[in-house]
Structures are given as structure tokens and as C-alpha cells.
Design an enzyme around this catalytic site. Structure first.
Site, PDB file in Angstrom:
ATOM      1  CG  HIS A  73      -1.091   1.536   7.176  1.00 16.37           C
ATOM      2  ND1 HIS A  73      -0.230   1.128   8.177  1.00 16.37           N
ATOM      3  CD2 HIS A  73      -0.345   2.319   6.345  1.00 16.37           C
ATOM      4  CE1 HIS A  73       0.959   1.660   7.967  1.00 16.37           C
ATOM      5  NE2 HIS A  73       0.925   2.375   6.854  1.00 16.37           N
ATOM      6  CD  GLU A  74      -1.232   2.637   2.490  1.00 18.47           C
ATOM      7  OE1 GLU A  74      -0.795   3.785   2.302  1.00 18.47           O
ATOM      8  OE2 GLU A  74      -0.530   1.707   2.925  1.00 18.47           O
TER       9      GLU A  74
ATOM     10  CB  CYS B  98       4.660   2.322   7.444  1.00 23.02           C
ATOM     11  SG  CYS B  98       4.310   3.817   6.518  1.00 23.02           S
ATOM     12  CG  LEU B  99       6.735   0.939   1.600  1.00 25.66           C
ATOM     13  CD1 LEU B  99       6.344   1.174   0.141  1.00 25.66           C
ATOM     14  CD2 LEU B  99       7.840  -0.104   1.690  1.00 25.66           C
TER      15      LEU B  99
ATOM     16  CD  GLN C 213       3.252   5.813   2.558  1.00 27.77           C
ATOM     17  OE1 GLN C 213       2.319   5.214   2.048  1.00 27.77           O
ATOM     18  NE2 GLN C 213       4.214   5.199   3.223  1.00 27.77           N
TER      19      GLN C 213
ATOM     20  N   GLY D  95       0.849  -1.188   0.000  1.00 26.13           N
ATOM     21  CA  GLY D  95       0.000   0.000   0.000  1.00 26.13           C
ATOM     22  C   GLY D  95       0.883   1.236   0.000  1.00 26.13           C
TER      23      GLY D  95
ATOM     24  CG  HIS E 128       0.036   7.008   5.255  1.00 24.89           C
ATOM     25  ND1 HIS E 128       1.044   7.471   6.064  1.00 24.89           N
ATOM     26  CD2 HIS E 128       0.305   5.697   5.017  1.00 24.89           C
ATOM     27  CE1 HIS E 128       1.893   6.480   6.313  1.00 24.89           C
ATOM     28  NE2 HIS E 128       1.461   5.393   5.701  1.00 24.89           N
TER      29      HIS E 128
HETATM   30 ZN    ZN Z   1       2.260   3.524   5.731  1.00 29.35          ZN
END
Ligand code: ZN
Length: 186
Positions: free
Chosen positions: A138-139, A96-97, A51, A46, A142
Site C-alpha cells: 500500500h505504501e 488510508c490516512l 502523504q 503506515g 503511494h
Molecule cells: Zn495510504
């Protein structure tokens, strides 16, 4: 397909609420293509637009690399709105990236209903559960400036703080490109 640098924990663009996408455009289509390429290269499932430094309300999800989700089609969710969440409160580990090398359990509702626009800017709605519901939440967070680590309390939070500070300083060890400019972090 340019690969975009991923912004780290606490970058300003990841703490601000994102803005709605007004209309489809070539730029938007290119951003979506680049987001998928960036996410796949980093082995993510995701990725939210902020991000990669774009403060717009959209994210992409592709669970197909995961066992049991091979048939799951990639999703683009533009201007998403979670309209309902229900079911059991589930404790699941997340990563998370933007927060490399940190995995922590977070409690979230099991199911949700979401309205959004797809890659063609067509209105869609979806009921999701299990892992898909988890990744969407989660996304979605963000886009509102929230990290999964914000939910940690007490001992867990104290343990993770030094790691988060390291990530903010651009010292995380990652095998994908991160935006590494002190100016991006408040
Ligand atoms: Zn994330």
C-alpha cells in the site's frame, strides 16, 4: 516534533512519482521523526512521505498497535524496491490516512521481497508476508502515485466516487490535520 498535515486524495504530490533520496541529512532524519509522530497521532500504521507533501521515496510503517504485531519494530524504508511478489492473491480491507472514512477490499499478493535503505541509510532487505506485506504494498503504491481506491472497479468504484470527491474538496470529517488548500489538489 511537528505534526504535519496529511494531503488528501488526489493531491498533486500524491499523484506524481516520488524522487529517490540521494543522501542522508538532518532534514531527512527530522522528516522521519515527524512522519512517525504524525502517523501515530492519526492512529495510522503506515505513512508515505508524499502523504505529508514531500515528494521523496520513503515511507514509515509501525504495526505494533495491532494485535499479534506488538513485537514488530517500526520500519523506515527509503528508496524501496520490491524485487519479487508471490504467494496467494489475498483479498483484504484497506484504509488510508489520505482517504479518510473509506475502507475497501483490495486483492494483492501474499508475500514480497523488498530492498531499501533504513533510517541510517544502510542498505537492507526484507521478506514480508501477511499484514506487513500488505501495508508495504500500500505504501509503495503511494510512492508511485497510486491509491488503493484506484483498484476498485464497477459498482464499488461508483459507490466510492462521491466520497472521494468530498475528500478532494476538503470536506472529509477527520480528527487529524489535513492539508486543506484547493491548490494542493489538481
Ligand atoms: Zn495510504
Amino acid at each position: 516534533m511537528p505534526i504535519l498535515p496529511i494531503y488528501p486524495y488526489d493531491a498533486q504530490v500524491l499523484r506524481e512519482e516520488t524522487k529517490a533520496v540521494d543522501a542522508p541529512s538532518e532534514e531527512l532524519t527530522q522528516l522521519i521523526v515527524d512522519m512517525f509522530a504524525t502517523m501515530h497521532l492519526a492512529n495510522g500504521i503506515g505513512l508515505a512521505a508524499n502523504q505529508v507533501g514531500v515528494g521523496k521515496s520513503l515511507f514509515v510503517v509501525d504495526l505494533s498497535p495491532m494485535e499479534g504485531y506488538e513485537e514488530q519494530k517500526p520500519l523506515v524504508m527509503i528508496n524501496p524496491e520490491i524485487t519479487d511478489m508471490w504467494g496467494d492473491e489475498i483479498n483484504l480491507e484497506e484504509g488510508c490516512l489520505s482517504v479518510p472514512n473509506v475502507r475497501e477490499e483490495v486483492v494483492r499478493p501474499e508475500k514480497l521481497h523488498i530492498r531499501y535503505r533504513d533510517a541510517n541509510f544502510e542498505p537492507q532487505e526484507l521478506e514480508a508476508d501477511e499484514f506487513l506485506a500488505r501495508v508495504i504494498q500500500h505504501e509503495y503504491d503511494h510512492l508511485e502515485g497510486i491509491f488503493f481506491t484506484d483498484y476498485l472497479r464497477g459498482f464499488r468504484k461508483r459507490l466510492v466516487m462521491p466520497v472521494l470527491k468530498k475528500i478532494r474538496r476538503g470536506e472529509a470529517e477527520v480528527d487529524y490535520a489535513m492539508a486543506n488548500d484547493a491548490a494542493v489538489v489538481k
